[in-house]
Design a protein around this motif. Structure first.
Motif, PDB file in Angstrom:
ATOM      1  N   TRP A  81       8.459   6.063   5.943  1.00  0.00           N
ATOM      2  CA  TRP A  81       7.252   6.814   6.277  1.00  0.00           C
ATOM      3  C   TRP A  81       7.224   7.069   7.770  1.00  0.00           C
ATOM      4  CZ3 TRP A  81       7.518   3.671   2.168  1.00  0.00           C
ATOM      5  CH2 TRP A  81       6.936   4.096   0.979  1.00  0.00           C
ATOM      6  N   LYS A  82       6.437   8.082   8.175  1.00  0.00           N
ATOM      7  CA  LYS A  82       6.311   8.438   9.583  1.00  0.00           C
ATOM      8  C   LYS A  82       4.857   8.744   9.899  1.00  0.00           C
ATOM      9  CE  LYS A  82       8.051  11.657  13.023  1.00  0.00           C
ATOM     10  NZ  LYS A  82       8.985  12.749  13.286  1.00  0.00           N
ATOM     11  N   CYS A  83       4.453   8.389  11.111  1.00  0.00           N
ATOM     12  CA  CYS A  83       3.108   8.714  11.582  1.00  0.00           C
ATOM     13  C   CYS A  83       3.161  10.080  12.256  1.00  0.00           C
ATOM     14  CB  CYS A  83       2.610   7.663  12.565  1.00  0.00           C
ATOM     15  SG  CYS A  83       1.013   8.102  13.295  1.00  0.00           S
ATOM     16  N   PRO A  84       2.379  11.043  11.781  1.00  0.00           N
ATOM     17  CA  PRO A  84       2.393  12.365  12.405  1.00  0.00           C
ATOM     18  C   PRO A  84       1.750  12.376  13.795  1.00  0.00           C
ATOM     19  CG  PRO A  84       0.790  12.297  10.621  1.00  0.00           C
ATOM     20  CD  PRO A  84       1.516  10.993  10.609  1.00  0.00           C
ATOM     21  N   LYS A  89       0.836  -1.195   0.000  1.00  0.00           N
ATOM     22  CA  LYS A  89       0.000   0.000   0.000  1.00  0.00           C
ATOM     23  C   LYS A  89       0.880   1.258   0.000  1.00  0.00           C
ATOM     24  CE  LYS A  89      -4.202   0.418   2.038  1.00  0.00           C
ATOM     25  NZ  LYS A  89      -5.191   0.473   3.114  1.00  0.00           N
ATOM     26  N   LEU A  90       1.900   1.266   0.831  1.00  0.00           N
ATOM     27  CA  LEU A  90       2.811   2.409   0.903  1.00  0.00           C
ATOM     28  C   LEU A  90       3.566   2.586  -0.411  1.00  0.00           C
ATOM     29  CD1 LEU A  90       4.181   1.915   4.519  1.00  0.00           C
ATOM     30  CD2 LEU A  90       2.654   3.736   3.730  1.00  0.00           C
ATOM     31  N   TRP A  91       4.090   1.495  -0.958  1.00  0.00           N
ATOM     32  CA  TRP A  91       4.859   1.576  -2.198  1.00  0.00           C
ATOM     33  C   TRP A  91       4.008   2.001  -3.390  1.00  0.00           C
ATOM     34  CZ3 TRP A  91       7.631  -3.602  -0.891  1.00  0.00           C
ATOM     35  CH2 TRP A  91       8.710  -3.342  -0.050  1.00  0.00           C
ATOM     36  N   ARG A  92       2.717   1.707  -3.353  1.00  0.00           N
ATOM     37  CA  ARG A  92       1.819   2.136  -4.435  1.00  0.00           C
ATOM     38  C   ARG A  92       1.375   3.584  -4.268  1.00  0.00           C
ATOM     39  NH1 ARG A  92      -0.963  -3.326  -4.087  1.00  0.00           N
ATOM     40  NH2 ARG A  92      -2.213  -2.316  -2.492  1.00  0.00           N
ATOM     41  N   GLY A  93       1.724   4.187  -3.137  1.00  0.00           N
ATOM     42  CA  GLY A  93       1.350   5.571  -2.888  1.00  0.00           C
ATOM     43  C   GLY A  93      -0.056   5.740  -2.332  1.00  0.00           C
ATOM     44  N   LYS A 101      -2.931   5.764   0.706  1.00  0.00           N
ATOM     45  CA  LYS A 101      -2.957   6.191   2.098  1.00  0.00           C
ATOM     46  C   LYS A 101      -3.027   4.969   3.003  1.00  0.00           C
ATOM     47  CE  LYS A 101      -4.942  10.655   1.306  1.00  0.00           C
ATOM     48  NZ  LYS A 101      -5.698  11.725   1.898  1.00  0.00           N
ATOM     49  N   ALA A 102      -2.261   5.042   4.092  1.00  0.00           N
ATOM     50  CA  ALA A 102      -2.241   3.948   5.064  1.00  0.00           C
ATOM     51  C   ALA A 102      -2.290   4.529   6.464  1.00  0.00           C
ATOM     52  CB  ALA A 102      -0.985   3.104   4.885  1.00  0.00           C
TER      53      ALA A 102
END
Length: 67
Positions: free
Chosen positions: A46-49, A15-19, A21-22
């Motif tokens: 990636w980072k969780c805000p 999901k992340l590599w396809r761009g 939202k996760a």
């Protein structure tokens, strides 16, 4: 692992590599964003805000159990 199973972990990485939202699997609140947005150093981190957890997908891939 950040999730409860190998299959869920793989689904998160895809999901992340396809761009797509996760949602952060740790806190369940934040939508993951690229860690290096301005520098564009890596499209694999990636980072969780919300909670600040960092997801490095290459490291995640290397640590996946075989079965």
């Amino acid at each position: 692992m950040y999730t409860d199973s190998r299959d869920t972990e793989i689904a998160l990485m895809k999901k992340l590599w396809r761009g797509e939202k996760a949602v952060c699997p740790k806190c369940g609140k934040g939508t993951l964003v690229h860690l290096h947005r301005k520098a564009k150093k890596s499209a694999c981190d990636w980072k969780c805000p919300s909670c600040g957890e960092i997801y490095r997908t290459i490291t995640m891939l290397k640590r996946l159990p075989i079965d």
